[in-house]
Design a protein around this motif. Structure first.
Motif, short mmCIF file in Angstrom:
data_model
loop_
_atom_site.label_atom_id
_atom_site.label_comp_id
_atom_site.label_asym_id
_atom_site.label_seq_id
_atom_site.Cartn_x
_atom_site.Cartn_y
_atom_site.Cartn_z
N TYR A 211 0.85 -1.35 0.12
CA TYR A 211 -0.10 0.03 0.10
C TYR A 211 1.05 1.40 -0.06
N PHE A 212 2.01 1.17 1.03
CA PHE A 212 2.84 2.43 0.96
C PHE A 212 3.53 2.78 -0.51
N THR A 213 3.88 1.59 -1.10
CA THR A 213 4.55 1.68 -2.35
C THR A 213 3.77 2.39 -3.20
N TYR A 214 2.44 2.18 -3.51
CA TYR A 214 1.38 2.53 -4.38
C TYR A 214 1.04 4.06 -4.00
N LYS A 215 0.97 4.24 -2.60
CA LYS A 215 0.46 5.47 -2.04
C LYS A 215 1.43 6.74 -2.14
N TYR A 216 2.77 6.28 -1.85
CA TYR A 216 3.85 7.36 -1.82
C TYR A 216 4.70 7.13 -3.03
N SER A 217 4.52 6.31 -3.98
CA SER A 217 5.53 6.47 -5.13
C SER A 217 4.82 7.37 -6.31
N GLY A 218 3.71 8.05 -5.83
CA GLY A 218 2.91 8.79 -6.74
C GLY A 218 2.07 8.02 -7.97
N LEU A 219 1.74 6.84 -7.70
CA LEU A 219 0.80 6.15 -8.64
C LEU A 219 -0.60 6.61 -8.31
N SER A 220 -0.90 6.95 -6.90
CA SER A 220 -2.31 7.13 -6.78
C SER A 220 -2.75 8.55 -7.21
N GLU A 221 -1.81 9.48 -7.42
CA GLU A 221 -1.84 10.74 -7.95
C GLU A 221 -2.25 10.61 -9.63
N TYR A 222 -1.83 9.66 -10.06
CA TYR A 222 -2.00 9.35 -11.54
C TYR A 222 -2.98 8.63 -11.85
N GLY A 223 -3.64 7.99 -10.97
CA GLY A 223 -4.75 7.04 -11.13
C GLY A 223 -4.24 5.80 -11.83
N ALA A 224 -3.09 5.14 -11.33
CA ALA A 224 -2.81 4.16 -12.02
C ALA A 224 -3.16 2.78 -11.57
N PHE A 225 -4.31 2.81 -10.76
CA PHE A 225 -4.93 1.61 -10.19
C PHE A 225 -5.20 0.52 -11.03
#
Length: 227
Positions: free
Chosen positions: A17-31
């Motif tokens: 979760y931290f990798t997804y949250k703080y790597s910037g992926l969540s900001e680009y909607g990379a889910f």
């Protein structure tokens, strides 16, 4: 108590979760891109299972705790399909820079955790008996996350034509070390009769070394081409 044990096991998977949250992926909607990478992982594993079941004979009498180097070499040779799966993910996911590599590695690792360890944790960790094996499996999953991120980076570097020619052999060696880790690393752990906790520490050290080398090669190329 068993529910508390299950919660502790799940909590150990928070690095995903931290990798997804703080790597910037969540900001680009990379889910959904991660989901796409996970689907390619499933397709790759199905292909590997078909190849193993069709062309490689497995004798159940050899699975008595003995380490079979020949069988592991054959199995690891099929793991080359994982490299093709990563290459397919990187070719289909748009974007550039670290976000593309993290999406590929994180999607692949998450799908592996859900399919290979999800049911085991849900059934076993919530069972009536406490066992350290579930804690160990969760810790090993975090090691695999680092490994898959490194593999995605190495595949991307291997396909780059602007990579320094002096670094190409190093990237190839790291890929070979990663693919055949089931032979040399598991064989070494078996010969030395290393316990499960120490084995996880050794695997974490190996994954960290490969990741450190991959990161440095990527940083050199990123600085060179300005990404």
């Amino acid at each position: 108590m068993t529910l508390y044990h299950f919660g502790n096991c799940v909590a150990l998977l928070l690095p995903y979760y931290f990798t997804y949250k703080y790597s910037g992926l969540s900001e680009y909607g990379a889910f959904w891109k991660c989901v796409q990478a996970g689907c390619i992982y499933i397709f790759t594993q199905l292909c590997k299972m078909l190849v193993l079941a069709t062309f490689f004979y497995s004798d159940s009498s050899t699975n008595s705790g003995e380490f079979n180097f020949f069988a592991e070499i054959l199995r690891c040779s099929v793991d080359v399909a994982d490299l093709l799966g990563f290459a397919l993910i990187l070719s289909r996911i748009p974007g550039k820079g670290h976000s593309k590599l993290i999406t590929a590695g994180l999607g692949w690792a998450t799908a592996e955790v859900i399919l290979s360890r999800g049911i085991m944790l849900w059934v076993g960790a919530r069972g009536t008996e406490f066992s350290w094996i579930y804690i160990q499996k969760c810790l090993e999953s975090n090691v695999l996350l680092v490994q898959h991120l490194s593999t995605a980076t190495l595949i991307w570097l291997f396909t780059r034509h602007d990579l320094n020619k002096a670094l190409k052999p190093l990237v190839s060696i790291l890929l070979a070390v990663t693919i055949f880790k089931g032979v040399w690393l598991e064989g070494l752990l078996h010969i030395l009769s290393i316990g499960p906790w120490t084995a996880i520490a050794v695997k974490a050290l190996v994954a960290a070394i490969i990741g450190f080398c991959s990161l440095n090669i990527y940083a050199c190329l990123a600085q060179q081409i300005g990404i």
